[in-house]
Write a protein that holds these residues in place. Structure first.
Motif, PDB file in Angstrom:
ATOM      1  N   VAL A  99     -34.765 -22.279  59.349  1.00 11.31           N
ATOM      2  CA  VAL A  99     -33.609 -21.810  58.582  1.00 11.31           C
ATOM      3  C   VAL A  99     -32.318 -22.427  59.123  1.00 11.31           C
ATOM      4  O   VAL A  99     -31.469 -22.908  58.361  1.00 11.31           O
ATOM      5  CB  VAL A  99     -33.531 -20.270  58.607  1.00 11.31           C
ATOM      6  CG1 VAL A  99     -32.193 -19.790  58.042  1.00 11.31           C
ATOM      7  CG2 VAL A  99     -34.679 -19.666  57.814  1.00 11.31           C
ATOM      8  N   ARG A 100     -32.158 -22.437  60.437  1.00  8.24           N
ATOM      9  CA  ARG A 100     -30.943 -22.999  61.017  1.00  8.24           C
ATOM     10  C   ARG A 100     -30.878 -24.512  60.799  1.00  8.24           C
ATOM     11  O   ARG A 100     -29.804 -25.066  60.540  1.00  8.24           O
ATOM     12  CB  ARG A 100     -30.852 -22.642  62.498  1.00  8.24           C
ATOM     13  CG  ARG A 100     -30.552 -21.160  62.738  1.00  8.24           C
ATOM     14  CD  ARG A 100     -30.235 -20.874  64.192  1.00  8.24           C
ATOM     15  NE  ARG A 100     -30.001 -19.460  64.422  1.00  8.24           N
ATOM     16  CZ  ARG A 100     -28.833 -18.826  64.271  1.00  8.24           C
ATOM     17  NH1 ARG A 100     -27.779 -19.513  63.862  1.00  8.24           N
ATOM     18  NH2 ARG A 100     -28.717 -17.537  64.508  1.00  8.24           N
ATOM     19  N   ALA A 101     -32.013 -25.185  60.903  1.00 13.43           N
ATOM     20  CA  ALA A 101     -32.034 -26.629  60.639  1.00 13.43           C
ATOM     21  C   ALA A 101     -31.578 -26.915  59.213  1.00 13.43           C
ATOM     22  O   ALA A 101     -30.788 -27.848  58.979  1.00 13.43           O
ATOM     23  CB  ALA A 101     -33.438 -27.171  60.870  1.00 13.43           C
TER      24      ALA A 101
ATOM     25  N   VAL B 101     -27.758 -26.445  58.871  1.00 13.61           N
ATOM     26  CA  VAL B 101     -27.022 -27.602  59.396  1.00 13.61           C
ATOM     27  C   VAL B 101     -27.085 -28.771  58.425  1.00 13.61           C
ATOM     28  O   VAL B 101     -26.061 -29.365  58.056  1.00 13.61           O
ATOM     29  CB  VAL B 101     -27.608 -28.046  60.761  1.00 13.61           C
ATOM     30  CG1 VAL B 101     -26.954 -29.352  61.236  1.00 13.61           C
ATOM     31  CG2 VAL B 101     -27.435 -26.958  61.806  1.00 13.61           C
ATOM     32  N   TYR B 102     -28.296 -29.104  58.021  1.00  8.04           N
ATOM     33  CA  TYR B 102     -28.505 -30.324  57.245  1.00  8.04           C
ATOM     34  C   TYR B 102     -27.939 -30.215  55.834  1.00  8.04           C
ATOM     35  O   TYR B 102     -27.264 -31.138  55.345  1.00  8.04           O
ATOM     36  CB  TYR B 102     -29.994 -30.638  57.200  1.00  8.04           C
ATOM     37  CG  TYR B 102     -30.304 -31.979  56.581  1.00  8.04           C
ATOM     38  CD1 TYR B 102     -29.819 -33.156  57.143  1.00  8.04           C
ATOM     39  CD2 TYR B 102     -31.081 -32.076  55.427  1.00  8.04           C
ATOM     40  CE1 TYR B 102     -30.100 -34.391  56.580  1.00  8.04           C
ATOM     41  CE2 TYR B 102     -31.369 -33.308  54.863  1.00  8.04           C
ATOM     42  CZ  TYR B 102     -30.881 -34.451  55.436  1.00  8.04           C
ATOM     43  OH  TYR B 102     -31.151 -35.684  54.872  1.00  8.04           O
TER      44      TYR B 102
ATOM     45  N   ARG C 190     -12.524 -26.958  62.496  1.00  5.05           N
ATOM     46  CA  ARG C 190     -13.658 -26.201  61.978  1.00  5.05           C
ATOM     47  C   ARG C 190     -14.916 -26.336  62.832  1.00  5.05           C
ATOM     48  O   ARG C 190     -15.861 -25.544  62.679  1.00  5.05           O
ATOM     49  CB  ARG C 190     -13.959 -26.652  60.540  1.00  5.05           C
ATOM     50  CG  ARG C 190     -12.881 -26.216  59.557  1.00  5.05           C
ATOM     51  CD  ARG C 190     -13.081 -26.807  58.183  1.00  5.05           C
ATOM     52  NE  ARG C 190     -12.101 -26.241  57.247  1.00  5.05           N
ATOM     53  CZ  ARG C 190     -11.762 -26.800  56.093  1.00  5.05           C
ATOM     54  NH1 ARG C 190     -12.312 -27.947  55.718  1.00  5.05           N
ATOM     55  NH2 ARG C 190     -10.870 -26.223  55.305  1.00  5.05           N
ATOM     56  N   ILE C 191     -14.947 -27.332  63.706  1.00  2.00           N
ATOM     57  CA  ILE C 191     -16.163 -27.616  64.468  1.00  2.00           C
ATOM     58  C   ILE C 191     -16.641 -26.414  65.290  1.00  2.00           C
ATOM     59  O   ILE C 191     -17.829 -26.061  65.228  1.00  2.00           O
ATOM     60  CB  ILE C 191     -15.970 -28.854  65.378  1.00  2.00           C
ATOM     61  CG1 ILE C 191     -15.785 -30.126  64.540  1.00  2.00           C
ATOM     62  CG2 ILE C 191     -17.145 -29.002  66.343  1.00  2.00           C
ATOM     63  CD1 ILE C 191     -16.940 -30.500  63.666  1.00  2.00           C
ATOM     64  N   PRO C 192     -15.778 -25.738  66.079  1.00  2.00           N
ATOM     65  CA  PRO C 192     -16.283 -24.599  66.851  1.00  2.00           C
ATOM     66  C   PRO C 192     -16.924 -23.522  65.967  1.00  2.00           C
ATOM     67  O   PRO C 192     -17.964 -22.952  66.337  1.00  2.00           O
ATOM     68  CB  PRO C 192     -15.034 -24.069  67.561  1.00  2.00           C
ATOM     69  CG  PRO C 192     -14.128 -25.258  67.645  1.00  2.00           C
ATOM     70  CD  PRO C 192     -14.354 -26.021  66.370  1.00  2.00           C
ATOM     71  N   GLY C 193     -16.310 -23.257  64.813  1.00  2.00           N
ATOM     72  CA  GLY C 193     -16.882 -22.270  63.902  1.00  2.00           C
ATOM     73  C   GLY C 193     -18.207 -22.714  63.318  1.00  2.00           C
ATOM     74  O   GLY C 193     -19.142 -21.906  63.161  1.00  2.00           O
TER      75      GLY C 193
ATOM     76  N   GLU D 274     -20.884 -22.276  66.046  1.00  3.68           N
ATOM     77  CA  GLU D 274     -21.264 -20.873  66.191  1.00  3.68           C
ATOM     78  C   GLU D 274     -22.106 -20.409  65.008  1.00  3.68           C
ATOM     79  O   GLU D 274     -23.095 -19.667  65.171  1.00  3.68           O
ATOM     80  CB  GLU D 274     -20.023 -19.995  66.338  1.00  3.68           C
ATOM     81  CG  GLU D 274     -20.344 -18.545  66.639  1.00  3.68           C
ATOM     82  CD  GLU D 274     -19.126 -17.729  67.030  1.00  3.68           C
ATOM     83  OE1 GLU D 274     -19.305 -16.543  67.370  1.00  3.68           O
ATOM     84  OE2 GLU D 274     -17.997 -18.279  67.004  1.00  3.68           O
ATOM     85  N   THR D 275     -21.745 -20.836  63.810  1.00  2.00           N
ATOM     86  CA  THR D 275     -22.522 -20.475  62.625  1.00  2.00           C
ATOM     87  C   THR D 275     -23.933 -21.051  62.692  1.00  2.00           C
ATOM     88  O   THR D 275     -24.923 -20.367  62.400  1.00  2.00           O
ATOM     89  CB  THR D 275     -21.818 -20.987  61.356  1.00  2.00           C
ATOM     90  OG1 THR D 275     -20.532 -20.369  61.256  1.00  2.00           O
ATOM     91  CG2 THR D 275     -22.627 -20.673  60.110  1.00  2.00           C
ATOM     92  N   PHE D 276     -24.034 -22.307  63.070  1.00  2.00           N
ATOM     93  CA  PHE D 276     -25.331 -22.979  63.102  1.00  2.00           C
ATOM     94  C   PHE D 276     -26.237 -22.457  64.222  1.00  2.00           C
ATOM     95  O   PHE D 276     -27.447 -22.378  64.048  1.00  2.00           O
ATOM     96  CB  PHE D 276     -25.145 -24.483  63.300  1.00  2.00           C
ATOM     97  CG  PHE D 276     -24.441 -25.188  62.172  1.00  2.00           C
ATOM     98  CD1 PHE D 276     -24.530 -24.725  60.867  1.00  2.00           C
ATOM     99  CD2 PHE D 276     -23.687 -26.332  62.413  1.00  2.00           C
ATOM    100  CE1 PHE D 276     -23.880 -25.384  59.820  1.00  2.00           C
ATOM    101  CE2 PHE D 276     -23.050 -26.999  61.378  1.00  2.00           C
ATOM    102  CZ  PHE D 276     -23.138 -26.531  60.085  1.00  2.00           C
ATOM    103  N   CYS D 277     -25.630 -22.125  65.374  1.00  2.00           N
ATOM    104  CA  CYS D 277     -26.417 -21.828  66.573  1.00  2.00           C
ATOM    105  C   CYS D 277     -26.411 -20.363  66.979  1.00  2.00           C
ATOM    106  O   CYS D 277     -27.223 -19.951  67.807  1.00  2.00           O
ATOM    107  CB  CYS D 277     -25.890 -22.629  67.758  1.00  2.00           C
ATOM    108  SG  CYS D 277     -25.883 -24.395  67.525  1.00  2.00           S
TER     109      CYS D 277
END
Length: 213
Positions: A157-159, A162-163, A184-187, A190-193
């Motif tokens: 699901v996380r992959a 991201v993709y 936006r990168i830090p957010g 955190e969302t992805f991981c």
């Protein structure tokens, strides 16, 4: 880009051009006008070379188109998989390694990706290449999450999160300025991981992109 073309297509061969010169012209034409613009006579005109010069390096147009797909496969899929395997002490650092692809055209060429995906709409063979690449990339991202302890279902699901977000960026031809993207990168991480990046991880990430927050 030029070095990769040379590695895939061959060495310089004097006044007739070279395989890498013809491939570079084909790449430029694909990005500018789509696959219908990748034809021998227009490329010869673009290069100021004779049409017959082409046949010193490629058997026919199909072989040139195959070389473009090979270049795309090596660059975009190969580098993305490589980044998923790059050294990282935390899952957030691993994700920043992947995000390097979205910010460094030498690692992942988003314009090339868009052009090949557009091409696939009129070529079943290219569509099959896209489908294979999508699965290989998703498998690599899933393996990344599994290495950091996620079970198979959540890793998948996380992959996909991201993709599919990044493919959405490419498909929409989103054009954020660097400062907006970096903010936006830090957010995103955190969302992805499920884990925000540490400040030292962000600092290293910003440094390799020559970005001062």
């Amino acid at each position: 880009m030029e070095k990769q073309i040379e590695n895939i297509a061959g060495q310089n061969s004097g006044w007739r051009g070279s395989s890498d010169v013809w491939l570079r012209a084909a790449y430029d034409a694909l990005l500018e006008t789509g696959v219908d613009g990748v034809k021998i006579q227009p490329l010869a005109k673009r290069l100021g070379l004779s049409r017959t010069s082409f046949y010193w390096f490629f058997k026919d147009r199909k072989e040139l188109l195959d070389a473009l797909i090979t270049l795309w496969r090596h660059k975009n899929t190969g580098n993305l998989i490589k980044q998923t395997n790059a050294y990282a002490e935390t899952i957030s650092e691993a994700m920043l390694n992947v995000i390097d692809c979205w910010l460094m055209p030498d690692l992942f060429d988003a314009k090339f990706e868009f052009a090949v995906r557009s091409w696939s709409a009129q070529s079943p063979a290219v569509l099959a290449e896209i489908e294979l690449a999508d699965q290989q990339r998703l498998d690599a991202l899933t393996s990344l999450f599994e290495r950091f302890g996620l079970d198979a279902t959540m890793a998948d699901v996380r992959a996909r999160t991201v993709y599919l977000v990044q493919i959405g960026y490419i498909s929409m031809q989103s054009n954020e300025d660097l400062a907006t993207r970096m903010a936006r990168i830090p957010g995103y991480v955190e969302t992805f991981c499920g884990q925000a990046p540490k400040q030292n991880e962000l600092s290293r990430f910003y440094a390799r992109h020559n970005f001062v927050p």
